[in-house]
Design a protein around this motif. Structure first.
Motif, short mmCIF file in Angstrom:
data_model
loop_
_atom_site.label_atom_id
_atom_site.label_comp_id
_atom_site.label_asym_id
_atom_site.label_seq_id
_atom_site.Cartn_x
_atom_site.Cartn_y
_atom_site.Cartn_z
N ALA A 131 0.81 -1.22 0.00
CA ALA A 131 0.00 0.00 0.00
C ALA A 131 0.84 1.27 0.00
CB ALA A 131 -0.95 0.00 1.20
N SER A 132 2.05 1.20 0.57
CA SER A 132 2.90 2.40 0.54
C SER A 132 3.24 2.79 -0.89
CB SER A 132 4.19 2.17 1.34
OG SER A 132 5.01 1.19 0.71
N TYR A 133 3.14 1.84 -1.81
CA TYR A 133 3.46 2.07 -3.21
C TYR A 133 2.21 2.23 -4.07
CZ TYR A 133 5.92 1.51 -7.67
OH TYR A 133 6.43 1.70 -8.93
N THR A 134 1.27 1.31 -3.94
CA THR A 134 0.10 1.34 -4.82
C THR A 134 -0.76 2.57 -4.58
OG1 THR A 134 -1.12 -0.08 -3.28
CG2 THR A 134 -0.01 -1.16 -5.12
N VAL A 135 -0.90 2.98 -3.33
CA VAL A 135 -1.73 4.15 -3.04
C VAL A 135 -1.07 5.41 -3.59
CG1 VAL A 135 -2.74 5.58 -1.23
CG2 VAL A 135 -2.86 3.10 -1.06
N ALA A 136 0.22 5.57 -3.31
CA ALA A 136 0.93 6.75 -3.82
C ALA A 136 0.94 6.76 -5.34
CB ALA A 136 2.36 6.78 -3.28
N ALA A 137 1.07 5.58 -5.98
CA ALA A 137 1.08 5.51 -7.44
C ALA A 137 -0.26 5.92 -8.02
CB ALA A 137 1.42 4.09 -7.89
N SER A 138 -1.33 5.71 -7.27
CA SER A 138 -2.67 6.02 -7.76
C SER A 138 -3.11 7.45 -7.46
CB SER A 138 -3.70 5.06 -7.14
OG SER A 138 -3.44 3.73 -7.52
N ILE A 139 -2.82 7.95 -6.26
CA ILE A 139 -3.41 9.23 -5.84
C ILE A 139 -2.37 10.29 -5.49
CG2 ILE A 139 -5.47 8.05 -5.03
CD1 ILE A 139 -4.58 8.48 -2.19
N GLY A 140 -1.09 9.96 -5.58
CA GLY A 140 -0.06 10.95 -5.31
C GLY A 140 0.42 10.95 -3.87
N ARG A 141 1.57 11.59 -3.66
CA ARG A 141 2.25 11.56 -2.37
C ARG A 141 1.43 12.22 -1.25
NH1 ARG A 141 5.73 14.96 0.49
NH2 ARG A 141 7.29 13.85 1.76
N ALA A 142 0.86 13.38 -1.52
CA ALA A 142 0.17 14.13 -0.47
C ALA A 142 -1.02 13.35 0.09
CB ALA A 142 -0.27 15.49 -0.99
N ARG A 143 -1.84 12.84 -0.80
CA ARG A 143 -3.02 12.10 -0.33
C ARG A 143 -2.61 10.77 0.29
NH1 ARG A 143 -7.67 13.10 -4.98
NH2 ARG A 143 -7.96 15.31 -4.58
N ALA A 144 -1.58 10.14 -0.24
CA ALA A 144 -1.11 8.89 0.35
C ALA A 144 -0.61 9.14 1.77
CB ALA A 144 0.00 8.29 -0.51
N MET A 145 0.14 10.21 1.96
CA MET A 145 0.61 10.55 3.31
C MET A 145 -0.57 10.79 4.25
SD MET A 145 3.89 10.61 3.92
CE MET A 145 5.52 10.83 3.21
N ARG A 146 -1.58 11.48 3.76
CA ARG A 146 -2.74 11.75 4.61
C ARG A 146 -3.42 10.46 5.04
NH1 ARG A 146 -7.75 16.01 3.46
NH2 ARG A 146 -9.03 15.33 5.23
N MET A 147 -3.63 9.55 4.07
CA MET A 147 -4.27 8.29 4.40
C MET A 147 -3.43 7.48 5.39
SD MET A 147 -5.99 6.67 0.96
CE MET A 147 -6.67 5.28 1.91
N ALA A 148 -2.09 7.47 5.18
CA ALA A 148 -1.22 6.61 5.97
C ALA A 148 -0.93 7.19 7.35
CB ALA A 148 0.09 6.37 5.23
N LEU A 149 -0.65 8.50 7.42
CA LEU A 149 -0.26 9.10 8.70
C LEU A 149 -1.46 9.39 9.60
CD1 LEU A 149 2.51 11.62 7.57
CD2 LEU A 149 2.80 9.32 8.52
N LEU A 150 -2.56 9.82 9.03
CA LEU A 150 -3.73 10.18 9.84
C LEU A 150 -4.73 9.05 9.96
CD1 LEU A 150 -4.34 13.85 8.59
CD2 LEU A 150 -2.94 13.03 10.50
N ALA A 151 -4.56 8.00 9.17
CA ALA A 151 -5.45 6.84 9.22
C ALA A 151 -6.91 7.26 9.12
CB ALA A 151 -5.21 6.01 10.47
N GLU A 152 -7.16 8.19 8.19
CA GLU A 152 -8.52 8.66 7.97
C GLU A 152 -9.20 7.80 6.91
OE1 GLU A 152 -7.88 13.47 8.68
OE2 GLU A 152 -7.98 12.66 6.64
N PRO A 153 -10.45 7.42 7.13
CA PRO A 153 -11.16 6.67 6.09
C PRO A 153 -11.43 7.54 4.88
CG PRO A 153 -12.64 7.20 7.90
CD PRO A 153 -11.27 7.62 8.34
N LEU A 154 -11.32 6.96 3.71
CA LEU A 154 -11.61 7.64 2.46
C LEU A 154 -12.90 7.04 1.90
CD1 LEU A 154 -10.16 9.76 0.56
CD2 LEU A 154 -9.32 7.79 -0.74
#
Length: 256
Positions: free
Chosen positions: A141-164
């Motif tokens: 997921a550290s790769y597939t999410v960033a590859a799909s939605i970009g670094r900023a949104r991937a960081m938000r999902m991973a660091l804040l553990a917010e549901p999308l």
């Protein structure tokens, strides 16, 4: 009842995560069964497409960290199972569709997002919940999410553990389809039929080409996650995070 149900109809192999009482949290049996089924699909002429879905109200809540001794039970073998599942999804030369019928969290989210098409019911959400227990994303997921939605949104999902939400996941390019809950089953069935009647050689070549163009670093990412997660699993913070999850309270992380 098995933790993973398998059915084959009109060329569509449906793999159903089947622990609805715990929101399809991944057991060893479920993980191994899912990987094995996907690994054997390429050599089975009767299989033209694969659908992965969940029984009950969830797709998958992720790893099963229930119980007081969860931090003692988890080790590198859990990471190897996660990596095997994701490699089996991306390595299968037949189309793999994730039918996300409910929340997809943790490694359940990782597996869903590794699929070629991701169809989400409108009420569902996607959650990289790892930070809530002191871990990092795994299952690629550290790769597939960033590859799909970009670094900023991937960081938000991973660091804040917010549901999308499903709608936001679609807008961000994380999933391929979002459909109303009452049309979900029919939409999945129609797409599965379309895939199963399509050109198998063309699909295989297309999947390989697009994965090489977009996921060429996936193996390296899986190894980075394996190394990082193995270290984190030995920390007091993860033990605290898993205890807090079991006790239904907020964890107190101390960086230890």
């Amino acid at each position: 009842m098995p933790d993973l149900e398998r059915s084959l109809s009109d060329g569509v192999l449906t793999l159903t995560l089947n622990r609805p009482d715990v929101f399809n949290a991944m057991s060893d049996e479920m993980s191994d069964g899912l990987a094995s089924a996907l690994e054997s699909a390429p050599s089975d002429a009767a299989v033209r497409a694969v659908v992965i879905t969940g029984a009950g109200p969830a797709f998958s809540a992720g790893a099963d960290i229930s119980g007081e001794d969860a931090h003692e039970r988890f080790d590198v073998r859990a990471l190897d199972r996660a990596n095997r599942m994701v490699r089996a999804v991306t390595g299968c030369d037949k189309p793999v569709l994730a039918a996300v019928n409910g929340v997809a969290a943790g490694v359940g989210c990782s597996v869903a997002l590794a699929c070629d098409l991701v169809v989400a019911a409108s009420s569902t959400s996607f959650l990289l919940a790892f930070a809530r227990i002191g871990l990092m994303p795994d299952g690629g997921a550290s790769y597939t999410v960033a590859a799909s939605i970009g670094r900023a949104r991937a960081m938000r999902m991973a660091l804040l553990a917010e549901p999308l939400s499903a709608a936001d996941a679609y807008d961000a390019g994380l999933v391929s389809h979002v459909v109303p809950d009452d049309a979900f089953g029919d939409t999945v069935a129609a797409l599965a039929r379309r895939l199963s009647s399509g050109p198998p050689l063309g699909f295989a070549a297309t999947k390989k080409a697009i994965n090489l163009a977009t996921l060429s670093g996936l193996d390296d990412a899986l190894e980075r996650e394996r190394t990082g997660q193995t270290i984190l699993l030995r920390t007091a913070d993860v033990a605290e995070g898993m205890r807090a999850f079991s006790e239904r309270r907020r964890p107190v992380f101390r960086g230890e």
